[in-house]
Design an enzyme around this catalytic site. Structure first.
Site, PDB file in Angstrom:
ATOM      1  N   LYS A   1      -7.200  19.504  -3.023  1.00  9.40           N
ATOM      2  CA  LYS A   1      -7.079  18.637  -1.750  1.00  9.40           C
ATOM      3  C   LYS A   1      -6.236  17.203  -2.270  1.00  9.40           C
ATOM      4  CE  LYS A   1      -8.634  21.612   1.401  1.00  9.40           C
ATOM      5  NZ  LYS A   1      -9.199  22.417   0.984  1.00  9.40           N
TER       6      LYS A   1
HETATM    7  C1  LIG Z   1     -10.437  23.284   1.851  1.00  7.80           C
HETATM    8  C2  LIG Z   1     -10.686  23.643   3.253  1.00  7.80           C
HETATM    9  C3  LIG Z   1     -12.188  23.621   3.752  1.00  7.80           C
HETATM   10  C4  LIG Z   1     -13.254  23.357   2.857  1.00  7.80           C
HETATM   11  O1  LIG Z   1     -13.348  22.353   2.316  1.00  7.80           O
HETATM   12  P1  LIG Z   1     -14.478  22.285   1.294  1.00  7.80           P
HETATM   13  O2  LIG Z   1     -14.478  20.922   0.819  1.00  7.80           O
HETATM   14  O3  LIG Z   1     -13.968  22.998  -0.127  1.00  7.80           O
HETATM   15  O4  LIG Z   1     -15.746  23.013   1.462  1.00  7.80           O
HETATM   16  C5  LIG Z   1     -12.424  23.820   4.943  1.00  7.80           C
HETATM   17  N1  LIG Z   1     -11.147  23.810   5.924  1.00  7.80           N
HETATM   18  C6  LIG Z   1     -10.056  24.071   5.502  1.00  7.80           C
HETATM   19  C7  LIG Z   1      -8.706  24.310   6.354  1.00  7.80           C
HETATM   20  C8  LIG Z   1      -9.637  24.033   4.160  1.00  7.80           C
HETATM   21  O5  LIG Z   1      -8.340  24.001   3.586  1.00  7.80           O
END
Ligand SMILES: *Cc1c(COP(=O)(O)O)cnc(C)c1O
Length: 389
Positions: A188
């Protein structure tokens, strides 16, 4: 050897971790406070300020934050929650974790965001919340979504896993809906390895979320090993072990400092891709809604099947041969076996999301890339597309 260097593998994603992050983590390790402590509290304050929310509660993932938001609002068995099928499964899984049913509304073909015009027809007397997903880092139509939510008394819990830095009509995502969940997963825009943040302007949701995310323990139990803490606590709810640690927060504090700088690189690279693909028949570039700021978490192109003979899978194969990593965001949730078996969702149910899914490829886009890496991807993609007219 020379050939290896020339075609070195370009990963789909790679975090920008430098000495600042390493030093901050080392400092935490030397401090001996490894779990939730002063650095997590500091990161929460800074994050709340950054997005303009009155509360930020740090968790070990965005998935945890999405789950806690719904529980804090009291969503449970028998309830329905509306969301997008074009998302990572965690968005819908967390609705099921509450005992509720995920109800999908198809997306807008230009943005991949939930299409507000499809929401009202899916609302029943069991509907309790809407979970919009800011796909790729572009804000959903929040005025319309919140308008519908207010009309029917629904909770708005935003999935902002892609949307740190994103603005909607000049406002930062994080202080708009009733609750907003961010992800700091390794891929991210801001990364703590694993991590997440729940932000809200609602004091009651914030207080409940804090309790639910740490075993359901009464307030301030996190500092019970501190000089000012107390050994005594009460369990107010059978909560979850979802707290962030100071090791993760150390990464977060340093990443937040360089976020604007990292975002400038994403913006420049997205522009470079847009300009390079603009005149190439067969490639559809992402559509930007004017007036909002895109975080460019993903750069997703679509293939136009009327103009070229190869599909998404072949393009990915050819890029892999050229040592370029790619990804696909996302396999629509209703196509996963569990969702088909449990809820009877069928292929064809959400045609826009499915159509996008079949033609989409996410290209590498991250601050650690060099401009020449972008050009290498452009040359590879345009070359493959031209050969397959
Ligand atoms: C990455 C992601 C998540 C989950 O995030 P985590 O921190 O890995 O739990 C949820 N929704 C979307 C759209 C994502 O891309």
């Amino acid at each position: 050897m020379i050939h290896m260097l020339r075609s070195e593998f370009l990963p789909y994603s790679s975090p920008l971790i430098a000495e600042d992050e390493i030093n901050e983590v080392t400092d935490t390790l030397r401090s001996s406070w490894l779990s939730r402590g002063p650095k997590t509290a500091e990161f929460e304050r800074q994050f709340a300020d950054y997005v303009g929310a009155s509360h930020a509660i740090a968790m070990n993932s965005c998935t945890a934050a999405l789950h806690v938001a719904l529980i804090a609002r009291g969503i449970g068995p028998g309830d329905e929650v509306i969301t997008s099928p074009l998302t990572f499964a965690a968005t819908a899984n967390t609705i099921i974790h509450c005992g509720a049913k995920p109800v999908f509304v198809d997306v807008d073909a230009e943005t991949g965001n939930i299409d507000p015009s499809g929401i009202e027809e899916k609302i029943t007397n069991k509907t309790k919340a809407i979970v919009p997903v800011h796909y790729a880092g572009q804000a959903c139509d929040m005025d319309r979504i919140i308008g519908i939510a207010r009309k029917y008394g629904l909770f708005v819990s935003e999935d902002a896993a892609h949307a740190i830095y994103t603005t909607y009509k000049g406002r930062m995502i994080g202080g708009i809906g009733d609750a907003t969940s961010f992800s700091f997963y390794a891929t991210k825009n801001l990364c703590t390895g694993e991590g997440g943040m729940l932000t809200t302007n609602d004091d009651s949701i914030a207080e409940k979320a804090r309790v639910i995310s740490l075993h359901g323990m009464s307030k301030n139990a996190w500092n019970r090993y501190d000089k000012n803490g107390s050994w005594y606590y009460e369990i107010l709810y059978p909560g979850f072990k979802y707290n962030m640690t100071d090791i993760q927060a150390s990464l977060g504090i340093q990443q937040l400092k360089k976020l604007e700088h990292m975002q400038k690189a994403r913006e420049a690279y997205a522009k470079r891709y847009n300009e390079a693909f603009a005149g190439v028949p067969g490639i559809i570039t992402p559509k930007e809604i004017p007036g909002n700021r895109h975080s460019w978490h993903l750069y997703v192109i679509q293939l136009d099947g009327n103009q070229i003979r190869i599909g998404r899978d072949r393009l990915i194969e050819e890029l892999t041969k050229r040592n370029i990593g790619t990804s696909v965001h996302f396999i629509p949730v209703h196509l996963h076996p569990y969702y088909q078996e449990r809820y009877g969702y069928k292929k064809g149910a959400y045609p826009v999301a499915e159509h996008m899914y079949e033609r989409m490829v996410s290209l590498p886009l991250y601050p650690k890339m060099r401009p020449e890496d972008i050009d290498r991807v452009v040359d590879a993609v345009t070359g493959i597309v031209r050969e397959n007219r």
